[in-house]
Scaffold this motif. Structure first.
Motif, PDB file in Angstrom:
ATOM      1  N   ILE A 129     -94.658  25.381  86.342  1.00 42.96           N
ATOM      2  CA  ILE A 129     -95.867  24.560  86.279  1.00 42.96           C
ATOM      3  C   ILE A 129     -97.062  25.373  85.781  1.00 42.96           C
ATOM      4  O   ILE A 129     -97.966  24.846  85.133  1.00 42.96           O
ATOM      5  CB  ILE A 129     -96.175  23.885  87.640  1.00 42.96           C
ATOM      6  CG1 ILE A 129     -97.229  22.787  87.450  1.00 42.96           C
ATOM      7  CG2 ILE A 129     -96.600  24.911  88.691  1.00 42.96           C
ATOM      8  CD1 ILE A 129     -97.427  21.913  88.659  1.00 42.96           C
ATOM      9  N   PHE A 130     -97.064  26.675  86.040  1.00 45.22           N
ATOM     10  CA  PHE A 130     -98.106  27.523  85.464  1.00 45.22           C
ATOM     11  C   PHE A 130     -98.033  27.486  83.943  1.00 45.22           C
ATOM     12  O   PHE A 130     -99.045  27.302  83.265  1.00 45.22           O
ATOM     13  CB  PHE A 130     -97.948  28.957  85.977  1.00 45.22           C
ATOM     14  CG  PHE A 130     -98.948  29.933  85.401  1.00 45.22           C
ATOM     15  CD1 PHE A 130    -100.296  29.827  85.696  1.00 45.22           C
ATOM     16  CD2 PHE A 130     -98.529  30.964  84.575  1.00 45.22           C
ATOM     17  CE1 PHE A 130    -101.222  30.724  85.176  1.00 45.22           C
ATOM     18  CE2 PHE A 130     -99.439  31.872  84.049  1.00 45.22           C
ATOM     19  CZ  PHE A 130    -100.788  31.751  84.347  1.00 45.22           C
ATOM     20  N   GLN A 131     -96.840  27.619  83.405  1.00 48.02           N
ATOM     21  CA  GLN A 131     -96.688  27.569  81.952  1.00 48.02           C
ATOM     22  C   GLN A 131     -96.997  26.181  81.395  1.00 48.02           C
ATOM     23  O   GLN A 131     -97.466  26.045  80.265  1.00 48.02           O
ATOM     24  CB  GLN A 131     -95.270  27.993  81.569  1.00 48.02           C
ATOM     25  CG  GLN A 131     -94.965  29.455  81.823  1.00 48.02           C
ATOM     26  CD  GLN A 131     -95.821  30.383  80.981  1.00 48.02           C
ATOM     27  OE1 GLN A 131     -96.259  30.030  79.883  1.00 48.02           O
ATOM     28  NE2 GLN A 131     -96.088  31.579  81.494  1.00 48.02           N
ATOM     29  N   MET A 132     -96.755  25.152  82.190  1.00 52.20           N
ATOM     30  CA  MET A 132     -97.082  23.798  81.758  1.00 52.20           C
ATOM     31  C   MET A 132     -98.564  23.645  81.454  1.00 52.20           C
ATOM     32  O   MET A 132     -98.962  22.961  80.502  1.00 52.20           O
ATOM     33  CB  MET A 132     -96.682  22.799  82.837  1.00 52.20           C
ATOM     34  CG  MET A 132     -96.944  21.334  82.504  1.00 52.20           C
ATOM     35  SD  MET A 132     -97.282  20.335  83.970  1.00 52.20           S
ATOM     36  CE  MET A 132     -98.994  20.783  84.336  1.00 52.20           C
ATOM     37  N   THR A 133     -99.408  24.288  82.249  1.00 54.54           N
ATOM     38  CA  THR A 133    -100.845  24.148  82.056  1.00 54.54           C
ATOM     39  C   THR A 133    -101.286  24.706  80.709  1.00 54.54           C
ATOM     40  O   THR A 133    -102.249  24.218  80.107  1.00 54.54           O
ATOM     41  CB  THR A 133    -101.620  24.843  83.190  1.00 54.54           C
ATOM     42  OG1 THR A 133    -101.352  26.255  83.171  1.00 54.54           O
ATOM     43  CG2 THR A 133    -101.243  24.275  84.541  1.00 54.54           C
ATOM     44  N   PHE A 134    -100.588  25.714  80.210  1.00 53.14           N
ATOM     45  CA  PHE A 134    -100.910  26.279  78.906  1.00 53.14           C
ATOM     46  C   PHE A 134    -100.601  25.279  77.797  1.00 53.14           C
ATOM     47  O   PHE A 134    -101.372  25.120  76.846  1.00 53.14           O
ATOM     48  CB  PHE A 134    -100.116  27.573  78.683  1.00 53.14           C
ATOM     49  CG  PHE A 134    -100.624  28.751  79.460  1.00 53.14           C
ATOM     50  CD1 PHE A 134    -101.251  29.801  78.819  1.00 53.14           C
ATOM     51  CD2 PHE A 134    -100.497  28.799  80.836  1.00 53.14           C
ATOM     52  CE1 PHE A 134    -101.737  30.888  79.530  1.00 53.14           C
ATOM     53  CE2 PHE A 134    -100.970  29.875  81.563  1.00 53.14           C
ATOM     54  CZ  PHE A 134    -101.596  30.927  80.908  1.00 53.14           C
ATOM     55  N   ALA A 135     -99.458  24.626  77.915  1.00 49.78           N
ATOM     56  CA  ALA A 135     -99.091  23.620  76.921  1.00 49.78           C
ATOM     57  C   ALA A 135    -100.093  22.477  76.905  1.00 49.78           C
ATOM     58  O   ALA A 135    -100.509  21.996  75.842  1.00 49.78           O
ATOM     59  CB  ALA A 135     -97.691  23.089  77.224  1.00 49.78           C
ATOM     60  N   ALA A 136    -100.530  22.051  78.084  1.00 51.25           N
ATOM     61  CA  ALA A 136    -101.443  20.913  78.173  1.00 51.25           C
ATOM     62  C   ALA A 136    -102.801  21.231  77.559  1.00 51.25           C
ATOM     63  O   ALA A 136    -103.368  20.419  76.815  1.00 51.25           O
ATOM     64  CB  ALA A 136    -101.602  20.496  79.629  1.00 51.25           C
ATOM     65  N   ILE A 137    -103.333  22.415  77.838  1.00 56.42           N
ATOM     66  CA  ILE A 137    -104.655  22.729  77.306  1.00 56.42           C
ATOM     67  C   ILE A 137    -104.606  22.954  75.805  1.00 56.42           C
ATOM     68  O   ILE A 137    -105.571  22.672  75.087  1.00 56.42           O
ATOM     69  CB  ILE A 137    -105.275  23.947  78.024  1.00 56.42           C
ATOM     70  CG1 ILE A 137    -106.784  24.014  77.721  1.00 56.42           C
ATOM     71  CG2 ILE A 137    -104.589  25.246  77.632  1.00 56.42           C
ATOM     72  CD1 ILE A 137    -107.521  25.069  78.520  1.00 56.42           C
ATOM     73  N   THR A 138    -103.462  23.419  75.295  1.00 55.53           N
ATOM     74  CA  THR A 138    -103.336  23.619  73.856  1.00 55.53           C
ATOM     75  C   THR A 138    -103.508  22.308  73.115  1.00 55.53           C
ATOM     76  O   THR A 138    -104.244  22.219  72.125  1.00 55.53           O
ATOM     77  CB  THR A 138    -101.969  24.236  73.519  1.00 55.53           C
ATOM     78  OG1 THR A 138    -101.798  25.451  74.252  1.00 55.53           O
ATOM     79  CG2 THR A 138    -101.862  24.543  72.034  1.00 55.53           C
TER      80      THR A 138
END
Length: 406
Positions: free
Chosen positions: A102-111
């Motif tokens: 879920i930490f890595q998910m946040t990077f995808a979302a903000i991109t």
């Protein structure tokens, strides 16, 4: 072995990065648009986070971090259950696998949310919702695998500590391609209707960026501490650098310039945060602000593209500067993951690999985004009607208004 301290820090970092997207990016962008488009601008970021959150656990995480096919893409396509994420993460053995996911998910979302700034005030909301899964699937997922998931760029020795390539370079280049396909606004003047919103948004971004960069250490320790320090110094240097450029060109520093410089400093240090010292972070942030200033004030008018909120000019350019900065200033003593140092240590190998990484991702991201946007434009159209654009998107697309004066 799971560590409660590391787990607690990563839970906090994950929440901080979520804060960067909603409300950080949403507030920063919305303050820069016309008042008739404030809600639509916020909505573009808000819906991006929701759509990517679902796509991530349906197939995104597995295709990025699950196995590898010839260095190109992962092997795990099926959805991931909570049971499978209970054990320690392969990439961060002191925290649960689900927390890493879920930490890595946040990077995808903000991109994805960042890209929207290039086409605000003129893109169809329905077309944006279709663009999100297309771009996430065909650009973000493969690039993230190449750099972070055991792909060919990672195997070539490309380093990206917290997303200079994966987040800022891809979003900036995609923003440029999408802006070229959709075309310029009828009124291209940047008329921020409420800079106060943008100040709040920038403050949330600066605050959340500590989770973004220091959280990418994936543990609570010296590496996270160092990343937090250089993140702050680079942002401060970027702010002052843009103010200096404003002063040289116009004779007056501007608040919008200070905000833009801070974001440039934050974005540029992102790929280097775990690899460079304080002196290098100041140089990177200051240089990024000056070059981004020229990209926004000189290059954009010269080439005539309408990147409304300068996603390419700030995030894309900063991503390049920070990634190259790793090849120049990386110090192996700061991070045991480094197999070699930057140019200051007398080695050119890391700089070469960083340049290869930048060129590869720029070409791939621009080409695929341009094709996806062109196909979407031909299929259903990207732009709103001229009258809707002139009158404002809040009332015409959503039947809502950001302000009621009666």
């Amino acid at each position: 072995m799971l560590n409660s301290g590391d787990t607690a820090w990563m839970l906090i970092s994950t929440a901080l990065v979520i804060l960067m997207t909603i409300p950080g990016v949403a507030m920063f962008y919305s303050g820069l648009t016309k008042r008739e488009n404030v809600l639509n601008t916020i909505f573009l970021s808000f819906v991006s986070f929701g759509v990517v959150s679902l796509l991530w656990f349906l197939f995104g995480y597995g295709l990025i971090f699950g196995g590898d096919i010839s260095g190109i893409i992962g092997t795990q396509i099926s959805s991931i259950s909570l049971t499978s994420l209970n054990s320690a993460s392969e990439y961060a053995p002191t925290i649960p696998g689900g927390l890493f996911a879920i930490f890595q998910m946040t990077f995808a979302a903000i991109t994805v949310a960042l890209i929207s700034g290039a086409v605000v005030e003129r893109i169809r909301f329905s077309s944006w919702i279709i663009f999100i899964p297309l771009w996430f699937t065909f650009v973000y997922v493969p690039v993230a695998h190449w750099v972070w998931g055991g792909g060919f760029l990672q195997n070539l020795g490309v380093y990206d500590f917290a997303g200079g390539i994966v987040v800022h370079l891809t979003s900036g280049i995609a923003a440029l391609a999408l802006a070229l396909v959709i075309g310029p606004r009828h009124d291209q003047k940047l008329m921020p209707h409420h800079l106060g919103y943008s100040v709040i948004g920038t403050g949330l971004l600066w605050f959340g960026w500590f989770g973004f960069n220091a959280g990418s250490a994936l543990s609570a320790g010296n590496l996270a501490t160092g990343a937090m320090i250089v993140t702050n110094t680079s942002a401060a240097a970027g702010m002052l650098g843009w103010m200096l450029m404003d002063r040289i060109k116009t004779g007056k520093p501007t608040l919008l310039g200070a905000l833009s410089g801070a974001v440039a400093g934050l974005a540029s240090i992102t790929p280097a945060a775990g690899f460079v010292d304080i002196g290098a972070s100041i140089f990177i942030g200051f240089l990024a602000a000056m070059i981004c200033y020229l990209a926004v004030s000189w290059l954009k008018p010269l080439l005539g593209y309408d990147d409304a909120l300068d996603v390419f000019g700030i995030h894309g350019v900063s991503g390049v500067i920070g990634t190259i900065g790793v090849g120049l200033f990386a110090i192996p003593a700061l991070n045991p993951a480094l197999t070699g140092g930057g140019l200051i240590t007398g080695s050119t190998a890391l700089l070469t690999s960083q340049v290869i990484g930048v060129v590869t991702v720029v070409i791939y991201t621009f080409t695929v985004t341009y094709i996806l946007a062109s196909l979407l434009k031909k299929w259903r159209g990207l732009r709103v009607e001229r009258e809707d654009e002139i009158q404002g998107l809040d009332i015409n697309l959503h039947e809502e208004t950001g302000y009621r004066l009666t």
